[in-house]
Design an enzyme around this catalytic site. Structure first.
Site, mmCIF file in Angstrom:
data_model
loop_
_atom_site.group_PDB
_atom_site.id
_atom_site.type_symbol
_atom_site.label_atom_id
_atom_site.label_comp_id
_atom_site.label_asym_id
_atom_site.label_seq_id
_atom_site.Cartn_x
_atom_site.Cartn_y
_atom_site.Cartn_z
ATOM 1 N N GLU A 115 0.819 -1.204 0.000
ATOM 2 C CA GLU A 115 0.000 0.000 0.000
ATOM 3 C C GLU A 115 0.858 1.261 0.000
ATOM 4 O O GLU A 115 1.955 1.291 0.559
ATOM 5 C CB GLU A 115 -0.931 0.009 1.225
ATOM 6 N N CYS A 152 3.580 8.503 1.198
ATOM 7 C CA CYS A 152 4.145 7.507 2.110
ATOM 8 C C CYS A 152 4.356 6.211 1.330
ATOM 9 O O CYS A 152 3.386 5.581 0.885
ATOM 10 C CB CYS A 152 3.195 7.298 3.288
ATOM 11 N N CYS A 174 6.145 -7.120 6.775
ATOM 12 C CA CYS A 174 7.179 -6.591 7.661
ATOM 13 C C CYS A 174 7.580 -7.691 8.630
ATOM 14 O O CYS A 174 6.765 -8.556 8.974
ATOM 15 C CB CYS A 174 6.658 -5.375 8.422
ATOM 16 N N CYS A 215 6.182 -5.016 15.500
ATOM 17 C CA CYS A 215 5.819 -4.012 16.502
ATOM 18 C C CYS A 215 4.355 -4.221 16.875
ATOM 19 O O CYS A 215 3.484 -4.283 15.997
ATOM 20 C CB CYS A 215 6.036 -2.604 15.948
ATOM 21 N N CYS A 260 1.384 -1.921 15.597
ATOM 22 C CA CYS A 260 1.329 -1.621 14.164
ATOM 23 C C CYS A 260 0.599 -2.720 13.409
ATOM 24 O O CYS A 260 0.928 -3.908 13.534
ATOM 25 C CB CYS A 260 2.750 -1.463 13.622
ATOM 26 N N CYS A 302 -1.199 6.302 10.005
ATOM 27 C CA CYS A 302 0.071 5.698 10.424
ATOM 28 C C CYS A 302 -0.174 4.443 11.250
ATOM 29 O O CYS A 302 -0.951 4.443 12.203
ATOM 30 C CB CYS A 302 0.857 6.711 11.239
#
Length: 405
Positions: A116, A129, A136, A140, A143, A367
């Site tokens: 994305e 962004c 990933c 985290c 996230c 975010c």
């Protein structure tokens, strides 16, 4: 499967997916690669340099996707280029447009994997962004992207293509250097850019080229979770602005919410920040700090944050990010009053600490919310997402900023 130079997270390299017609996609080639490709198809040696300059201009400055549009290239050379090459963007699976003007693109690459990209318009800038990996590996806890497995690194072509696609959608190519809508980019999407260093570097060099897209390095920010061995290299070899996902002021909390802290603790990360080439008061390091209720948002945390920045003598600012919800998360956003109090304490310590106004929450583009997904969501899932977003709606406090850097 390779391993990173620091012996850490595994690197998954993409497999080449050839065009059905066997043509080479030149989007994402750097100048040396483009020169070699053009020479290999039989363009006379004395013309190669000129043809590289022409093709580069049309692809990266004008945004064309057909060799027929390269009007200052002779007809026979255009035919030869079209015989061997294509200029092809990845597929936009879905484009979503937020009520606040934010745009989110779900992009499918040639091998079927997806990532994305988010465009955020503001009064004085337009920020894109960009993702560096499919998925990933950092996990985290706060996230949404971290709930995905790492599939692979994106190629330089796939990174550059995200900017090309956004500029296509925004209609920027007719006036490529005036009235620019994408004025800034942040490597802050899906993935850890410093675990895909070579491809990110190559892509940003293409983006910064003065005869192409012409984006200044001062308008590019790379965000890392603190991959210490590559931070100095980033400053020396790429020279863009640095943002660091901090999110906590002590090792126990940071390790709990960011497992990478087990490998690179706060002292190592902040020492690397202090040594970052080119960092000074006019070009500060940005610390990203997600406001998690009852986790990292106390008055003491704010005072400790000021002490840390002073201890390491860092030219820094802090972006306070109201936590953005996603289905299944165990965290809540800090109360607005506490976010404001936290910001005030840091400001009183002499450090800029704007509160980032949440953008694109209604399309899961804020975010920490990015996560590629091909499957259609059920009505119940969409309803839960809408409810979670609505629960965080409210008047934003002062000291706000919509900027990502």
């Amino acid at each position: 499967m390779q391993v990173t130079p620091d012996g850490g997270v595994p690197i998954v390299s993409p497999r080449a997916t050839p065009d059905p017609e066997g043509k080479q996609n030149i989007l994402g080639l750097d100048r040396a690669e483009l020169k070699a490709a053009i020479a290999d198809i039989g363009v006379p040696e004395k013309q190669v340099r000129m043809r590289v300059s022409q093709v580069w201009h049309w692809v990266y400055h004008r945004g064309v996707s057909s060799f027929d549009d390269m009007l200052n290239v002779s007809k026979d050379v255009r035919a030869k280029l079209a015989e061997h090459f294509i200029i092809k963007r990845p597929e936009i699976v879905e484009a979503q447009y937020s009520e606040d003007g934010t745009r989110k693109y779900l992009i499918r690459f040639a091998d079927g994997n997806e990532a994305e990209t988010v465009y955020i318009p503001e009064e004085d800038r337009g920020t894109l962004c960009i993702s560096s990996q499919v998925g990933c590996t950092l996990n985290c806890k706060f996230c949404h992207t971290g709930t995905m497995k790492l599939v692979r690194n994106l190629t330089a072509a796939e990174i550059v293509a995200q900017l090309m696609i956004a500029r296509d959608d925004l209609g920027e190519w007719e006036n490529p250097t005036e009235g620019r809508r994408v004025t800034n980019i942040v490597m802050m999407g899906m993935g850890e850019p410093l675990y895909n260093f070579d491809n990110v570097k190559k892509a940003l060099e293409i983006v910064m080229d003065e005869e192409g897209i012409q984006l200044s390095r001062r308008r590019i920010t790379l965000s890392t979770s603190g991959v210490v061995p590559h931070m100095e290299r980033c400053g020396k070899e790429i020279g863009v602005n640095l943002a660091v996902s901090l999110h906590a002021v002590n090792d126990p909390v940071r390790t709990d919410i960011m497992p990478i802290n087990k490998k690179y603790n706060l002292d190592q990360v902040l020492t690397a920040c202090a040594n970052y080439p080119g960092a000074h008061n006019a070009r500060r390091i940005t610390f990203e700090y997600a406001m998690l209720k009852g986790v990292n948002d106390s008055d003491k945390d704010a005072r400790d944050l000021v002490r840390l920045i002073r201890k390491y003598k860092l030219p820094a600012k802090v972006n306070l990010i109201p936590f953005n919800p996603w289905p299944g998360t165990a965290y809540e956003c800090s109360d607005w009053d506490q976010i404001q109090r936290f910001s005030d304490i840091v400001y009183e310590g002499g450090i800029s600490a704007p509160i980032r106004t949440p953008r694109g929450r209604d399309i899961m583009a804020a975010c920490g919310q990015l996560k590629s997904a091909s499957e259609k969501k059920s009505k119940a899932e969409l309803a839960r997402e809408a409810a979670a977003i609505a629960a965080l709606e409210g008047a934003a406090p002062h000291h706000t900023s919509t900027g990502l850097t």
